[in-house]
Scaffold this motif. Structure first.
Motif, PDB file in Angstrom:
ATOM      1  N   VAL A 175       0.521  -0.832   0.460  1.00 21.86           N
ATOM      2  CA  VAL A 175       0.018  -0.230  -0.202  1.00 21.86           C
ATOM      3  C   VAL A 175       0.951   1.342  -0.233  1.00 21.86           C
ATOM      4  O   VAL A 175       0.605   2.348  -1.156  1.00 21.86           O
ATOM      5  N   ARG A 176       1.928   1.358   0.816  1.00 20.23           N
ATOM      6  CA  ARG A 176       3.256   2.695   0.769  1.00 20.23           C
ATOM      7  C   ARG A 176       3.650   2.246  -0.295  1.00 20.23           C
ATOM      8  O   ARG A 176       3.568   4.126  -1.540  1.00 20.23           O
ATOM      9  N   ALA A 177       3.293   1.207  -0.985  1.00 19.00           N
ATOM     10  CA  ALA A 177       5.066   1.627  -2.407  1.00 19.00           C
ATOM     11  C   ALA A 177       3.875   2.463  -3.480  1.00 19.00           C
ATOM     12  O   ALA A 177       4.088   2.465  -3.994  1.00 19.00           O
ATOM     13  N   GLN A 178       2.384   1.658  -3.706  1.00 20.82           N
ATOM     14  CA  GLN A 178       1.479   2.101  -4.645  1.00 20.82           C
ATOM     15  C   GLN A 178       1.028   3.568  -4.577  1.00 20.82           C
ATOM     16  O   GLN A 178       1.206   3.915  -5.595  1.00 20.82           O
ATOM     17  N   ARG A 179       0.951   3.775  -3.306  1.00 21.09           N
ATOM     18  CA  ARG A 179       0.775   5.615  -2.970  1.00 21.09           C
ATOM     19  C   ARG A 179       1.469   6.467  -3.458  1.00 21.09           C
ATOM     20  O   ARG A 179       0.940   7.264  -3.571  1.00 21.09           O
ATOM     21  N   MET A 180       3.102   5.665  -4.078  1.00 18.96           N
ATOM     22  CA  MET A 180       4.564   6.623  -4.333  1.00 18.96           C
ATOM     23  C   MET A 180       3.662   6.452  -5.782  1.00 18.96           C
ATOM     24  O   MET A 180       4.891   6.909  -6.443  1.00 18.96           O
ATOM     25  N   GLY A 181       3.135   5.978  -6.417  1.00 20.08           N
ATOM     26  CA  GLY A 181       2.968   5.139  -7.363  1.00 20.08           C
ATOM     27  C   GLY A 181       3.873   4.588  -8.637  1.00 20.08           C
ATOM     28  O   GLY A 181       3.789   4.874  -9.394  1.00 20.08           O
ATOM     29  N   MET A 182       4.272   3.207  -6.901  1.00 18.01           N
ATOM     30  CA  MET A 182       5.249   2.262  -7.762  1.00 18.01           C
ATOM     31  C   MET A 182       3.872   0.861  -8.038  1.00 18.01           C
ATOM     32  O   MET A 182       3.015   0.666  -7.792  1.00 18.01           O
ATOM     33  N   ARG A 183       4.900   0.628  -8.650  1.00 21.05           N
ATOM     34  CA  ARG A 183       4.487  -0.893  -9.294  1.00 21.05           C
ATOM     35  C   ARG A 183       4.644  -1.842  -7.914  1.00 21.05           C
ATOM     36  O   ARG A 183       5.426  -2.052  -7.875  1.00 21.05           O
ATOM     37  N   ILE A 184       3.760  -3.333  -9.031  1.00 22.41           N
ATOM     38  CA  ILE A 184       4.076  -3.801  -7.437  1.00 22.41           C
ATOM     39  C   ILE A 184       4.440  -5.448  -7.948  1.00 22.41           C
ATOM     40  O   ILE A 184       3.831  -5.570  -9.148  1.00 22.41           O
ATOM     41  N   MET A 185       5.196  -5.885  -7.115  1.00 19.95           N
ATOM     42  CA  MET A 185       5.217  -7.520  -7.405  1.00 19.95           C
ATOM     43  C   MET A 185       5.776  -7.888  -6.244  1.00 19.95           C
ATOM     44  O   MET A 185       5.721  -7.938  -5.213  1.00 19.95           O
ATOM     45  N   ILE A 186       4.784  -9.293  -5.707  1.00 21.12           N
ATOM     46  CA  ILE A 186       4.815  -9.950  -4.844  1.00 21.12           C
ATOM     47  C   ILE A 186       5.235 -11.571  -4.841  1.00 21.12           C
ATOM     48  O   ILE A 186       4.678 -12.194  -6.037  1.00 21.12           O
ATOM     49  N   ASP A 187       5.771 -11.562  -4.306  1.00 22.66           N
ATOM     50  CA  ASP A 187       6.657 -13.244  -4.305  1.00 22.66           C
ATOM     51  C   ASP A 187       6.606 -13.974  -3.170  1.00 22.66           C
ATOM     52  O   ASP A 187       6.866 -13.703  -2.081  1.00 22.66           O
TER      53      ASP A 187
END
Length: 338
Positions: free
Chosen positions: A91-103
């Motif tokens: 959530v924190r990263a996405q709010r900064m406009g980052m794309r997300i990968m989950i491992d």
């Protein structure tokens, strides 16, 4: 007319400035919550204290990769990364406009070519139940992400699964079972987030023969995937040769995987020695060039593993952070344009 032309040019300029490059320039930051909790102070290139994600973004990082463990401990180096902690970071990263990968590691701690330890809560389960464990756990984490407003662009089913995952049932000695476990993870991801691309990930991205053998078996046994992920760490190759000895092999393997299986490919883990920042910079430039060169736009990008994981905190030699709390020159590689 003149005012209209100026307005159109201004709009075009703003659009160009805000366009996000599709090529992935990423950072795995699973250690970040622990680093912050322990009081580690991150500094930008000017030496000013700043949020680590902000620093990474200013270096061109547009994607954050996060691992998740089933029932982790609170150990500083080998714990954390629970579902809730991973969701909060996403959530924190996405709010900064980052794309997300989950491992998904499918373990309570590290899963890699040396160890793929079954979660303690799953021990003693028969294979039918183990398949349900994989599905239910994957679904639960994906639903938690969805509820928090996060739809990861990529999801790894297993981490560096050179000889499989969730031993002994999911070992490559028994490909029919391994494929079924992979497909449970795949199905759970798609049930929650159909747009997420599922990644299968092996180490030694320069080893084409191993990748062919592994993915030929995966295909023959009906395993499903969307993206082939690779680790590339020259430091961990026999004899620790310079990256120049294996970089062309990485490029050939990327091209071959894309052509042989029709898959998109990505270097999901890379790292170089923190005390050789110029060499690591050169390596990162070369790796990005190899991925960009994959025909048909099938090379998606490059993710640095724990660039912020400074050795003074982690005792890990392959970060891109110095003893002064600042990024090293290596991070400048992500600012370069092709």
């Amino acid at each position: 007319m003149k005012k209209l032309l100026i307005a159109l040019l201004t709009a075009a300029s703003l659009s160009a400035c805000t366009t996000t490059e599709s090529f992935v320039k990423g950072a795995d930051v699973g250690w970040l919550p622990q680093m912050e909790a322990s009081g580690y102070q991150f500094r930008n290139r000017d030496g000013k204290r700043q949020d680590a994600l902000r620093i990474l973004k200013d270096y061109g990082i547009n994607t954050i990769r996060l691992r998740t463990w089933v029932n982790p401990s609170q150990d500083k180096g080998s714990g954390h990364n629970s579902r809730d902690e991973t969701v909060a970071m996403a959530v924190r990263a996405q709010r900064m406009g980052m794309r997300i990968m989950i491992d998904f590691h499918y373990s309570d701690s590290w899963a890699d070519p040396e160890k793929q330890v079954k979660p303690a809560a799953w021990r003693g389960h028969d294979f039918a139940q183990l398949q349900k464990d994989v599905y239910d756990y994957t679904y639960d984490v994906m639903r938690a992400l969805q509820s928090a407003g996060v739809a990861p662009e990529w999801v790894q089913v297993g981490n560096e699964t050179r000889t499989g995952m969730i031993y002994p049932e999911g070992h490559t000695d028994n490909w029919p079972q391994l494929a079924k476990l992979i497909n449970q993870g795949y199905a759970a991801v798609k049930a929650v987030s159909p747009s997420s691309k599922v990644v299968l990930h092996l180490d030694r991205g320069n080893d084409n023969q191993w990748f062919r053998t592994w993915f030929d078996n995966a295909k023959a046994n009906g395993a499903k995937w969307d993206v082939i992920g690779m680790s590339y760490y020259p430091y961990w190759l026999p004899g620790r040769p310079d990256y120049t000895a294996s970089i062309d092999d990485l490029g050939r393997n990327l091209n071959d995987m894309a052509a042989r299986y029709g898959s998109e490919v990505m270097v999901v883990e890379v790292g170089g020695e923190d005390d050789r920042p110029q060499n690591t910079y050169d390596m990162l430039v070369a790796v990005q060039a190899k991925v960009r060169a994959v025909p048909g736009g099938k090379g998606l990008g490059v993710i640095y593993w724990e660039p912020q994981g400074a050795r003074s905190w982690s005792h890990y030699a392959l970060s891109a952070w110095g003893a002064d709390g600042r990024p090293t020159k290596a991070m400048d590689a992500f600012l370069r344009q092709p």
